[in-house]
Design an enzyme around this catalytic site. Structure first.
Site, PDB file in Angstrom:
ATOM      1  N   TYR A   1       0.831  -1.200   0.000  1.00 18.06           N
ATOM      2  CA  TYR A   1       0.000   0.000   0.000  1.00 18.06           C
ATOM      3  C   TYR A   1       0.872   1.259   0.000  1.00 18.06           C
ATOM      4  CZ  TYR A   1      -3.162   3.628   1.700  1.00 18.06           C
ATOM      5  OH  TYR A   1      -3.864   4.797   1.842  1.00 18.06           O
TER       6      TYR A   1
ATOM      7  N   LYS B   1       1.091   4.248  -2.885  1.00 20.99           N
ATOM      8  CA  LYS B   1       0.828   5.668  -2.633  1.00 20.99           C
ATOM      9  C   LYS B   1       2.043   6.526  -3.012  1.00 20.99           C
ATOM     10  CE  LYS B   1      -2.863   5.155  -2.404  1.00 20.99           C
ATOM     11  NZ  LYS B   1      -4.014   5.861  -2.973  1.00 20.99           N
TER      12      LYS B   1
END
Length: 257
Positions: free
Chosen positions: A153, A157
């Site tokens: 994750y 990002k």
């Protein structure tokens, strides 16, 4: 008034941004993963102009969502809000053989940016977790490493910041920025998240439509309507170009200069 397309806008920050913009008099087109969620979105946000549907974890649906959006006409701004969180316990593979997190969080914003008629503004949602993640572009598909959902994750990002800055550099006529909404108590953030939910959605709406001088910039990173430094390595132009090349290879979609 502006016309704005928001991905992943059936609930959470996307839906909050949509309602805020509609209340301000803007025209908003929503996006839902499937017909059932589109019905829920219509019930929750009845004043939305339209809803497009498609699962943005697979490339064929990304292309179809872009076609649906283009058929609706030109947008002044696109908010790339759709995202998968950091709790996936294993590498979930999409129909295209890609990690679910990467496909949804990174490849979908890339493909939609490349295929939807160019707006005046693009807004990419990142996270404070991108700091220090140092996205491993040599193993973007997580085939060489043991899966770590939080790291996947965080890397996705970081890549969203790379995308925003790469587009800002390649498309000087478009205002392209990234932001972090904070760790807020949404479905993704969890009920114990400490940041202010009321502030979380306002920055993307502000960047999409505001005439404030502070919002009419490009290649910047924001938190709660204030500019903030992104991870310095995200400004590496060679790294940005490498990610664009990877996304082009995996999707078969070229980002025109």
């Amino acid at each position: 008034m502006a016309r704005v397309f928001i991905t992943g806008s059936t609930d959470g920050l996307g839906a909050m941004s949509a309602r805020l913009l509609i209340d301000e008099g803007h025209r908003v087109v929503l996006h839902a993963r499937n017909a059932s969620r589109a019905d829920d979105a219509h019930a929750a946000t009845p004043n939305a102009e339209a809803i497009v549907t498609g699962d943005l974890s697979n490339i064929a649906a990304m292309r179809d969502v872009a076609e649906q959006a283009n058929r609706l006409g030109h947008f002044d701004a696109i908010i790339h809000n759709v995202g998968i969180g950091y709790r996936e316990p294993r590498r979930i593979e999409t129909a295209d053989g890609l990690p679910h997190v990467f496909a949804t969080n990174v490849l979908a914003p890339y493909v939609l940016t490349a295929l939807i008629a160019r707006p005046q503004r693009l807004v990419f949602l990142s996270s404070g977790m991108h700091h220090g993640s140092r996205a491993n572009l040599g193993d973007i598909e997580w085939t060489q490493r043991r899966w770590n959902g939080a790291q996947a994750y965080a890397e996705s990002k970081f890549m969203d910041v790379l995308l925003a800055l790469a587009v800002a550099r390649r498309w000087p006529d478009v205002l392209s920025n990234a932001l972090e909404p904070g760790w807020v108590p949404t479905k993704m953030g969890g009920p114990s998240a400490p940041d202010n939910l009321d502030l979380a959605h306002r920055t993307q709406a502000w960047l999409a439509v505001s005439d404030d001088d502070d919002a009419r910039v490009s290649g910047r990173y924001f938190f709660h309507m204030r500019e903030r430094a992104c991870d310095p390595s995200a400004r590496d132009e060679a790294l940005q170009d490498k990610l664009i090349a990877i996304c082009e290879r995996l999707s078969g979609v070229k980002l025109e200069r």
